[in-house]
Motif scaffolding. Sequence first.
Motif, PDB file in Angstrom:
ATOM      1  N   SER A 112       1.199  -1.488  -0.014  1.00  0.00           N
ATOM      2  CA  SER A 112      -0.101  -0.321   0.326  1.00  0.00           C
ATOM      3  C   SER A 112       1.203   1.387   0.127  1.00  0.00           C
ATOM      4  CB  SER A 112      -0.957  -0.133   0.853  1.00  0.00           C
ATOM      5  OG  SER A 112      -0.304   0.701   2.455  1.00  0.00           O
ATOM      6  N   SER A 113       0.242   2.252  -0.358  1.00  0.00           N
ATOM      7  CA  SER A 113       0.712   3.385  -0.411  1.00  0.00           C
ATOM      8  C   SER A 113       0.176   4.223  -0.511  1.00  0.00           C
ATOM      9  CB  SER A 113       2.357   3.932  -1.475  1.00  0.00           C
ATOM     10  OG  SER A 113       2.869   4.473  -1.854  1.00  0.00           O
ATOM     11  N   VAL A 114       0.785   6.036  -0.167  1.00  0.00           N
ATOM     12  CA  VAL A 114      -0.102   7.215  -0.202  1.00  0.00           C
ATOM     13  C   VAL A 114       0.901   8.209  -0.891  1.00  0.00           C
ATOM     14  CG1 VAL A 114      -1.497   9.003   1.016  1.00  0.00           C
ATOM     15  CG2 VAL A 114      -2.039   6.880   1.756  1.00  0.00           C
ATOM     16  N   SER A 115       0.205   9.424  -1.137  1.00  0.00           N
ATOM     17  CA  SER A 115       1.120   9.942  -2.095  1.00  0.00           C
ATOM     18  C   SER A 115       0.634  11.043  -1.636  1.00  0.00           C
ATOM     19  CB  SER A 115       1.135  10.807  -4.021  1.00  0.00           C
ATOM     20  OG  SER A 115       1.203   8.412  -4.399  1.00  0.00           O
ATOM     21  N   TYR A 116       1.964  11.723  -1.823  1.00  0.00           N
ATOM     22  CA  TYR A 116       1.966  13.741  -0.890  1.00  0.00           C
ATOM     23  C   TYR A 116       1.989  14.238  -1.898  1.00  0.00           C
ATOM     24  CZ  TYR A 116       0.929  11.082   3.058  1.00  0.00           C
ATOM     25  OH  TYR A 116       0.576   9.619   3.711  1.00  0.00           O
ATOM     26  N   ALA A 117       1.351  15.727  -2.595  1.00  0.00           N
ATOM     27  CA  ALA A 117       1.980  16.294  -3.567  1.00  0.00           C
ATOM     28  C   ALA A 117       2.390  18.409  -2.984  1.00  0.00           C
ATOM     29  CB  ALA A 117       1.286  16.091  -5.123  1.00  0.00           C
ATOM     30  N   CYS A 118       2.332  18.688  -3.267  1.00  0.00           N
ATOM     31  CA  CYS A 118       2.409  20.340  -2.387  1.00  0.00           C
ATOM     32  C   CYS A 118       2.916  21.104  -3.114  1.00  0.00           C
ATOM     33  CB  CYS A 118       4.191  20.022  -1.774  1.00  0.00           C
ATOM     34  SG  CYS A 118       3.896  22.125  -0.893  1.00  0.00           S
ATOM     35  N   ALA A 119       1.760  22.192  -3.867  1.00  0.00           N
ATOM     36  CA  ALA A 119       2.129  23.136  -5.047  1.00  0.00           C
ATOM     37  C   ALA A 119       1.992  24.109  -4.784  1.00  0.00           C
ATOM     38  CB  ALA A 119       1.196  22.624  -6.311  1.00  0.00           C
ATOM     39  N   TYR A 120       2.545  25.249  -4.749  1.00  0.00           N
ATOM     40  CA  TYR A 120       1.561  27.000  -4.550  1.00  0.00           C
ATOM     41  C   TYR A 120       1.335  27.406  -6.288  1.00  0.00           C
ATOM     42  CZ  TYR A 120       6.346  27.901  -6.789  1.00  0.00           C
ATOM     43  OH  TYR A 120       7.705  28.622  -7.352  1.00  0.00           O
ATOM     44  N   CYS A 121       0.642  28.593  -5.505  1.00  0.00           N
ATOM     45  CA  CYS A 121       0.598  29.658  -6.807  1.00  0.00           C
ATOM     46  C   CYS A 121       1.294  31.132  -6.874  1.00  0.00           C
ATOM     47  CB  CYS A 121      -1.331  29.844  -7.062  1.00  0.00           C
ATOM     48  SG  CYS A 121      -2.088  28.130  -6.938  1.00  0.00           S
TER      49      CYS A 121
END
Length: 173
Positions: free
Chosen positions: A157-166
């Motif tokens: 199993s795996s959970v992904s995380y992504a961080c972005a900004y405007c």
Amino acid sequence: LLLNGPMRRGMPQATIVPILVGQVNAKSEALYGQMLAPYLHAPGNFFVISSDFCHWGAQFGYTRTGSPALAQTYRNGPHPDNARIEGLDREGMALIEKQDARGFREYLQRDGNTICGRHPILVLLEALAASKKQLSVDFVKYAQSSAMPGMGPASQSSVSYACAYCKPVLVGS
């Protein structure tokens, strides 16, 4: 989001206005985006849209993967499935960076990626589309729980995380 403590000294007073976005349809996402668009550029406003990305594995009932060629962070492992999961996420991230709400909806429909915050993300994309000023969306960090030290292979199993900004697009620079 930590707003208290020593790092906060000398900063202006801040008010947090939580907005909970549940299971809404595309029409409501567009409406809420239009309502929030004027506030994207208002002085003193700061929006935080939070979401996990793919919840992958039998325990989540989702095991579809994408192209490992799209992987940037986990192209070389630590497990073979990491790059395939990242490829799936990167497809969605690219559509978010393009601010393509319709394409992101189609991607979610086609691939069924289990992105918890799909609706808040779509409200943001609709707000960006309705905004009178241009903002760019840039992803700065991507991670998966299965790639953390001591974790089992992504095949479990795996959970992904992504961080972005405007940020504002500067014309003529």
